[in-house]
Write an enzyme that holds these catalytic residues in place. Sequence first.
Site, PDB file in Angstrom:
ATOM      1  N   GLY A 233       0.835  -1.185   0.000  1.00 38.45           N
ATOM      2  CA  GLY A 233       0.000   0.000   0.000  1.00 38.45           C
ATOM      3  C   GLY A 233       0.868   1.232   0.000  1.00 38.45           C
ATOM      4  O   GLY A 233       2.070   1.139   0.227  1.00 38.45           O
TER       5      GLY A 233
ATOM      6  N   GLY B 166      -2.880   2.895   5.373  1.00 33.06           N
ATOM      7  CA  GLY B 166      -3.254   2.241   6.624  1.00 33.06           C
ATOM      8  C   GLY B 166      -2.738   0.810   6.735  1.00 33.06           C
ATOM      9  O   GLY B 166      -3.335  -0.026   7.407  1.00 33.06           O
TER      10      GLY B 166
ATOM     11  N   PRO C 266       7.389  -0.877   3.233  1.00 34.44           N
ATOM     12  CA  PRO C 266       6.987   0.530   3.253  1.00 34.44           C
ATOM     13  C   PRO C 266       6.512   1.009   1.893  1.00 34.44           C
ATOM     14  O   PRO C 266       6.746   0.368   0.874  1.00 34.44           O
ATOM     15  CB  PRO C 266       8.275   1.245   3.642  1.00 34.44           C
ATOM     16  CG  PRO C 266       9.348   0.367   3.129  1.00 34.44           C
ATOM     17  CD  PRO C 266       8.837  -1.026   3.249  1.00 34.44           C
TER      18      PRO C 266
ATOM     19  N   SER D 175      41.429   1.764 -18.350  1.00 36.48           N
ATOM     20  CA  SER D 175      40.629   0.799 -17.578  1.00 36.48           C
ATOM     21  C   SER D 175      40.344   1.292 -16.159  1.00 36.48           C
ATOM     22  O   SER D 175      40.883   0.777 -15.191  1.00 36.48           O
ATOM     23  CB  SER D 175      41.293  -0.587 -17.564  1.00 36.48           C
ATOM     24  OG  SER D 175      42.660  -0.503 -17.279  1.00 36.48           O
TER      25      SER D 175
END
Lengths: 635, 308
Positions: free
Chosen positions: A31, A36, A112, A541
Amino acid sequence: MARARLPAAAEVAAWLEAHERKSLLRFITCGSVDDGKSTLIGRLLYETQMVFDDQLAALGEDSRRFGTRGAELDMALLVDGLQAEREQGITIDVAYRYFATARRKFIVADTPGHEQYTRNMVTGASNADLAVILIDARKGVLTQTRRHSYLVRLLGIRQAVLAVNKMDLVGYARERFESIVADYRAFAGRIGLDAVTPIPLSAALGENVTRAGGAMPWYAGPTLLAHLEAAPGDARLAAAPFRLPVQWVNRPNADFRGFAGQIASGSVRPGERVRILPSGREARVARLVTADGDLTEAAAGRSVTVTLDAEIDVGRGDLIAAADAAPEVADQFEATIVWLHEEPMLQGRAYLMKSGARTVAATVTPLKHRINVDTLEHTAAERLELNDIGVCEVELDQPIAFEPYERNRALGGFILIDRITNATVGAGLIHFALRRSHNIHWQALDVDKQLRARQKGQRACVLWLTGLSGAGKSSIANRIEKQLAAQGRHTYLLDGDNVRHGLNKDLGFAAQDRVENIRRVAEVARLMVDAGLIVLVSFISPFRAERSMARALFAPGEFFEIFVDTPLAVAESRDVKGLYRKARRGELRNFTGIDSPYEAPEHPEMRIDTTRVSADQAADLVVAHLKAAGVTGGA
Amino acid sequence: MTREGSAREAQLSHLERLEAESIHIIREAIAECEKPVMLYSIGKDSAVLLHLAIKAFFPAPLPLPLLHVDTTWKFRDMYAFRDATVRRLGLELIVHVNQEGIARGINPFTHGSQLHTDVMKTQALRQALDRHGFDAALGGARRDEEKSRAKERIFSFRSAQHRWDPRAQRPELWSLYNARKRAGESFRVFPLSNWTELDVWQYIRREAIPLVPLYFAAERPVVERDGALIMVDDERLPLAPGERPMARKVRFRTLGCYPLTGAIESEADTVEAVIAEMLATRSSERAGRVIDHDAAASMETKKLEGYF
C-alpha cells in the site's frame, strides 16, 4: 478475552492436536504511505491476541508520544519498529510479523510505501503465497496500486486480496466500493492477476478485518482473516517433477555419502531414478536419511539427505532431478532483472550470480528494454538504476540447471552480487534459455597454450597497464615491448587508442561503453595468451570491477596488473594530447579524472610512480619482474 | 514416473515448514562460511537450534563448536544442564568469560544491568569471536521477540567492528543468502527468525527436546523486587535488611543472568501445562527480562553495538 482463563487439560490436548497440524501462509501487504497498512497489520495482531499486556502498556505510552490518532491506541505503532522510523512516521524496510489462528499460522511481510518501494516489495513478495493490496476508499486505484500489483504478479504471486480500506471515511458506501473493484479488475486482468478477492474494510475500527461489521450489511463475503484462513496453498510445486538442489555433501566416513538439500519441487522415494545436473549422470535413490529414521517418501519443502546406489561425483550446487523429467541446462538465458542497488547495473560487467546453492560468474549482455512499472511501457535503456526493472540476456561462465521462474521460484530466481563490494545488487527471474547456449561447445584442442608458449621459449601472460590518461602507460609499454623483442620474445601490444579505431570504434565513453571496451580487450588478450604470446594491454581501464573481470579470465600467475601511478595534477600538466584542456572546457564528456572516476588498484602486482622513475627505468623494472616471475626465465 | 502430488506426501504442517527452513539456513551457513560457531545460551531457543543443527547434519557429527558467553551469573541449573548436554551429545564447547570484566569486579548489583550486560555479554561476545576468528555465529534469536529484530535479515552482516547497520542491510530474497564478505567481516545467522515463542514450545513437545528444569514450575526461593520475582540462586544475591527469601512455586519464561531474570508464579510443570499457560497469559516473554526496560528501543541500541 479467551486468554484470561486457564484452559482445562482436555482442551489443551485437543488444541495441541489441532495446532500441530495447521498450515502456514505467507503473505505480503502492499500500500502507499497513508493507506493504513501498518494499522491493518496492527489490527490483525491485536485481534488475534498476539499483543500482550506489557506491549499494550507500551503502545499506550507510544500512542501518546508518536501517535496520529489522539487518545486512541495507534495500531500502526505496534509494527513500526525502529526508533528512527517512528519519529518520521514511516516504516523503512521489510519487516516480518507473525500471528496464528486455530487454523493457520501466518507470516506477514510488511513493506513501506515510499521511494525504495520496489526493492523492499520485491524482497517481501519473493516468499509470499498471497498479497493483500490496500486501497484508500477515498482515493481509489492509484498509480502505486498498479505498480504494487504488477510487482506482485512479477514475483509469481497469483492470489490477491483487494482490501478497500477506510470505508468508514466514505460512509460505507457500496457504490464507491463497487466502482473501485471494477476499476481494479480491468487492470488486474491485463497483468494476469486473476484470483482477486475484494473486501471492504476499516482497519482503524476493525470492520471486516476479523469480524463481520454491522456497518456494511450489503457485503456478504468473508472477513479478511476468514479469507486468509481459507486461501489455498500452492499445490503446483508438489505435483511438479522432483528437484533437489544439493546444498551440502554429508561425508562423515568412507561408508556414507549423502546429499543434503531442501526439495524444490515434486517428491521422491527410494528406488526412483534420478539424473545429476549439469553432469547428466544417472543413479537410483538408495535412502532418504533423517535423524528420526529413513523416510519412505519426501516431498517439496522438506529438507532431506539422500544417498544414491552408485558412486557418482555430486557436489554443492548440483541438482538431483527426476531422470525422466530433468530440467534444462544452459549458460545463457533471458531474464527479468530488478535492480536493488544505488550503483547502477552496467551491460557487460561481470557479477556473481547465486541460484540455489550454486554461485557462478554472470555477465549481463544486451539489455533489451526497461519496464516502466507505472505504465507497463517498454523503453530502450543501457543501464538499470536502483528500483529499475529490465529484460536482459544473462551469460554465465558455466552451465547451470534451471527452470523458468514462473514454474519454480527456487530454480528460476537468482541474485546478483557485486564482485568487489559483495553487496546484493540485483534480483533476477529466468524466462528461458537462449538457443545459442545449446549449440556452442568448447572445442578441446590437442595443441594447447603451454605447447605454443614453450615453442616460443616463454610463458604466456598479460601485462595490464592501467592509469590516468597521460600517465605514461603507452610510453612505458612501448619500451617494455622493445626490450622483450630484443630478447627474442613474442609479444603484442594492445593500445587503447588503436583498438578504439578498429575493434571498438562503435563504443563511446559512457560507463557502460567503458565496461564493454574492457571486456572485448580482455577477451582478445585471452585469445592471444592462448596463442602463447606475452600481451601488453595499455588501457586507462578506470573501474576495478572490469579489471577484476579481466583478471578472472586468466589462470593464476598469468595476469600482471601494473598501476602506472601519476597524480591527476601531473598528468593534466603534461596533457600531451590536449585532452584535459578540452575536458575542462566541457568539450569532452565522461573524461577519466575530470567527470568520470578512476578507481586505483588495491593490490596491483606492480606500482610504478612516474614522478620518481623515467619511462626507461619503469620498463627495466617490469622486465626484471617478468624474469623473476619465470615468464622469461628460460632462454 | 512423474506422478500426481496429491497421492503423495501430504502438505507440510507449519512446524515441518519451519523445521525445513531452519535446516536449510543452518546448512547454508556451514557451507558458505569458513569458521562458523553456534552461540549456545542454554535456553530453550538454543536447545531447539542445537536440535535442528544435529538433524541437519545427521549422521555426521555437528561440524561446528558451541560458544557459551558466560557472564558467571547464570543459574546453577543452567551450568549443570550445559555440561550434561555437551557430555550426552559429545559436542565441542568453548566457554568465554570477559576476564577484564571479572578483574574490574563488574556485577549486576553495583554496576547496574546495563553496564553488566554491555561488559559481560556484548563486549565478551566480540572478544570471543575475534579471538577464535569465527566468521559466522549462529544464534537462536527470533523476529517475534522484539520489534527491532523484525527487520533483521536471516544472514545479518556485521562490519569488522561487529556493527549492525539497519539501513544498509542486504536485500534477502527467496531462500538465497548472500554470505560473501571480506576478511574481518562476519555474519550473525538466525535460523529461528520465523519461529514464534509458541512454535518453539510446540516443537519442543513434538521432538521431546530436553530443557533446563527452570522452565517448569517448582518451589524456589525468591525475593520480590520492583514487582519482579528474583530467585536467590546463590549467596551472591545481596539481601536488603529484613529481606527474607520466600518459597514460591515459580518458573521462568526466559533464562539469563539470575539476578536480572524475573520468575512468574506458575503451576505448569510439564510442556503441555506451559503451553496451556501461554494460551492464557497476558504478558510477553521479554517482560521478565530486566535489561529490555532500561531505555526506549534499548534492544535496537544494544544491537547496533554488537549485542546479539
